[in-house]
Write a protein that holds these residues in place. Structure first.
Motif, PDB file in Angstrom:
ATOM      1  N   ILE A 129      27.263 -31.572  11.152  1.00 10.54           N
ATOM      2  CA  ILE A 129      27.799 -30.727  12.223  1.00 10.54           C
ATOM      3  C   ILE A 129      26.743 -30.486  13.292  1.00 10.54           C
ATOM      4  CG2 ILE A 129      28.659 -28.411  12.738  1.00 10.54           C
ATOM      5  CD1 ILE A 129      29.997 -28.423   9.981  1.00 10.54           C
ATOM      6  N   GLN A 130      25.509 -30.235  12.856  1.00 12.03           N
ATOM      7  CA  GLN A 130      24.422 -29.996  13.806  1.00 12.03           C
ATOM      8  C   GLN A 130      24.169 -31.219  14.676  1.00 12.03           C
ATOM      9  OE1 GLN A 130      20.816 -28.808  11.915  1.00 12.03           O
ATOM     10  NE2 GLN A 130      19.763 -28.312  13.845  1.00 12.03           N
ATOM     11  N   LYS A 131      24.140 -32.401  14.039  1.00 10.14           N
ATOM     12  CA  LYS A 131      23.942 -33.631  14.808  1.00 10.14           C
ATOM     13  C   LYS A 131      25.089 -33.857  15.783  1.00 10.14           C
ATOM     14  CE  LYS A 131      21.124 -36.133  11.442  1.00 10.14           C
ATOM     15  NZ  LYS A 131      21.054 -37.314  10.549  1.00 10.14           N
ATOM     16  N   THR A 132      26.315 -33.626  15.299  1.00  9.23           N
ATOM     17  CA  THR A 132      27.486 -33.823  16.167  1.00  9.23           C
ATOM     18  C   THR A 132      27.446 -32.881  17.360  1.00  9.23           C
ATOM     19  OG1 THR A 132      28.771 -34.460  14.222  1.00  9.23           O
ATOM     20  CG2 THR A 132      29.993 -33.891  16.228  1.00  9.23           C
ATOM     21  N   VAL A 133      27.116 -31.604  17.098  1.00  3.31           N
ATOM     22  CA  VAL A 133      27.050 -30.629  18.188  1.00  3.31           C
ATOM     23  C   VAL A 133      25.948 -30.983  19.171  1.00  3.31           C
ATOM     24  CG1 VAL A 133      26.561 -28.225  18.732  1.00  3.31           C
ATOM     25  CG2 VAL A 133      28.072 -28.772  16.841  1.00  3.31           C
ATOM     26  N   SER A 134      24.769 -31.364  18.644  1.00  3.00           N
ATOM     27  CA  SER A 134      23.667 -31.733  19.537  1.00  3.00           C
ATOM     28  C   SER A 134      24.000 -32.969  20.366  1.00  3.00           C
ATOM     29  CB  SER A 134      22.398 -31.967  18.723  1.00  3.00           C
ATOM     30  OG  SER A 134      22.576 -33.051  17.827  1.00  3.00           O
ATOM     31  N   MET A 135      24.665 -33.951  19.729  1.00  3.48           N
ATOM     32  CA  MET A 135      25.076 -35.140  20.486  1.00  3.48           C
ATOM     33  C   MET A 135      26.118 -34.785  21.546  1.00  3.48           C
ATOM     34  SD  MET A 135      25.275 -38.045  17.505  1.00  3.48           S
ATOM     35  CE  MET A 135      25.957 -39.233  18.645  1.00  3.48           C
ATOM     36  N   ALA A 136      27.051 -33.894  21.169  1.00  2.00           N
ATOM     37  CA  ALA A 136      28.079 -33.496  22.148  1.00  2.00           C
ATOM     38  C   ALA A 136      27.444 -32.746  23.313  1.00  2.00           C
ATOM     39  CB  ALA A 136      29.140 -32.633  21.458  1.00  2.00           C
ATOM     40  N   VAL A 137      26.498 -31.864  23.008  1.00  2.00           N
ATOM     41  CA  VAL A 137      25.827 -31.122  24.086  1.00  2.00           C
ATOM     42  C   VAL A 137      25.026 -32.065  24.966  1.00  2.00           C
ATOM     43  CG1 VAL A 137      24.043 -29.401  24.555  1.00  2.00           C
ATOM     44  CG2 VAL A 137      25.759 -28.964  22.793  1.00  2.00           C
ATOM     45  N   THR A 138      24.345 -33.051  24.354  1.00  2.00           N
ATOM     46  CA  THR A 138      23.572 -34.020  25.133  1.00  2.00           C
ATOM     47  C   THR A 138      24.479 -34.864  26.020  1.00  2.00           C
ATOM     48  OG1 THR A 138      21.950 -34.111  23.328  1.00  2.00           O
ATOM     49  CG2 THR A 138      21.887 -35.876  24.972  1.00  2.00           C
ATOM     50  N   GLN A 139      25.602 -35.326  25.435  1.00  2.00           N
ATOM     51  CA  GLN A 139      26.546 -36.109  26.233  1.00  2.00           C
ATOM     52  C   GLN A 139      27.152 -35.279  27.361  1.00  2.00           C
ATOM     53  OE1 GLN A 139      29.416 -37.756  23.556  1.00  2.00           O
ATOM     54  NE2 GLN A 139      27.985 -39.247  22.659  1.00  2.00           N
ATOM     55  N   ALA A 140      27.442 -33.998  27.046  1.00  2.00           N
ATOM     56  CA  ALA A 140      28.006 -33.136  28.095  1.00  2.00           C
ATOM     57  C   ALA A 140      26.996 -32.934  29.212  1.00  2.00           C
ATOM     58  CB  ALA A 140      28.418 -31.797  27.502  1.00  2.00           C
TER      59      ALA A 140
END
Length: 302
Positions: free
Chosen positions: A31-42
């Motif tokens: 979940i942490q990786k997914t959230v960090s990737m989503a924030v980076t992509q955003a």
């Protein structure tokens, strides 16, 4: 034996707890990786969108600025008017006439040290006369209006003469009205006449030049207007200049919104193409630099 059994049960509980904690940790890490990737992509999308918006806005502003500069430099003024003030001699030898010469006006065709007339543009020059409906003007008959344009060195550029005839309304004569009509009008509009809200006058417009084109080698600086009658009575007078647009100027003047959309869009497409080509060329240069570095480093290693 009972102690051994309890010890084994306790170890089994610890193992089962570790087994439960490990999947939870993995899930949390996912979940942490997914959230960090989503924030980076955003963040990347927001940055890319901001860059694209800024570049688009900048190119659009340049396109509008180029079109506006072209419009105001290419399009001349559509209409121009200036008051005409006449002068004449009054030192007459004959007591019967007050004016010893015809009314003459010297008009400058310069405004803010710039020529009013654009070179190569056709203009219609006309003289507007505000005249009282006096018996003198009614009995005046035909009189001539002469216009002459001069350049800066005093050379005559163009000359024109037009006649006002009392027998034809084509030249903007004073309209004939019978005594009965004028009396009825005076009675009906008596309050307006007494309060100076309206006047008994007519406005005539005399065409001096139908298609006057200024010479770029000898531009007109002044115009001399002379009324060839020493009995005419005038309230006020104005020189009217109207441009006759043709071709591209006609489209720009009569369809300004469509012309602006087409002009700005054309400039924007051209600037966008130049920007894309420049960006692609810069990217190709950046890709070629690492290849050159690796090719240069291989002989050094050998």
């Amino acid at each position: 034996m009972p102690e051994t059994t309890s010890f084994m049960e306790h170890e089994g509980l610890l193992l089962s707890a570790d087994e439960v904690v490990t999947p939870i940790n993995r899930l949390m890490l996912k979940i942490q990786k997914t959230v960090s990737m989503a924030v980076t992509q955003a963040r990347q999308r927001i940055l890319q969108g901001f860059v694209v918006f800024s570049v688009t806005f900048f190119l659009l502003w340049i396109a509008a600025f180029l079109y506006g500069s072209f419009y105001y430099s290419y399009m001349p003024k559509a209409a121009y008017s200036t008051p005409v003030h006449y002068y004449y001699r009054t030192d007459c030898e004959s007591p019967d006439s007050f004016m010893c010469s015809y009314p003459v006006a010297n008009i400058s065709l310069m405004k803010n040290k710039k020529h009013v007339l654009t070179f190569g543009q056709a203009y219609r020059l006309s003289l507007q006369l505000e005249m009282p409906e006096s018996p003198v003007n009614q009995d005046l008959g035909m009189f001539m209006v002469r216009a002459t344009c001069f350049s800066q060195d005093g050379g005559q550029v163009a000359s024109s003469s037009r006649a006002l005839s009392a027998s034809s309304s084509h030249f903007g004569i004073l309209r004939y009205r019978s005594e009965l009509v004028r009396t009825l009008e005076t009675l009906l509009l008596l309050p307006a006449f007494l309060t100076a809200t309206t006047e008994q006058k007519q406005v005539l417009e005399v065409e001096l030049f139908s298609e006057y084109t200024d010479d770029p080698y000898a531009p007109s600086d002044t115009a001399i207007i002379e009324i060839l009658s020493n009995k005419v009575q005038i309230y006020s007078s104005r020189l009217l200049i109207h441009a006759h647009f043709t071709g591209l100027r006609y489209l720009l003047f009569n369809f300004p919104l469509i012309s602006a959309v087409v002009g700005v869009s054309s400039n924007f497409i051209f600037l966008s193409a130049l920007f894309v080509l420049s960006y692609m060329r810069q990217m190709l240069k950046l890709r070629q630099k690492p290849e050159e570095l690796t090719s240069n480093s291989l002989p050094a290693l050998q």
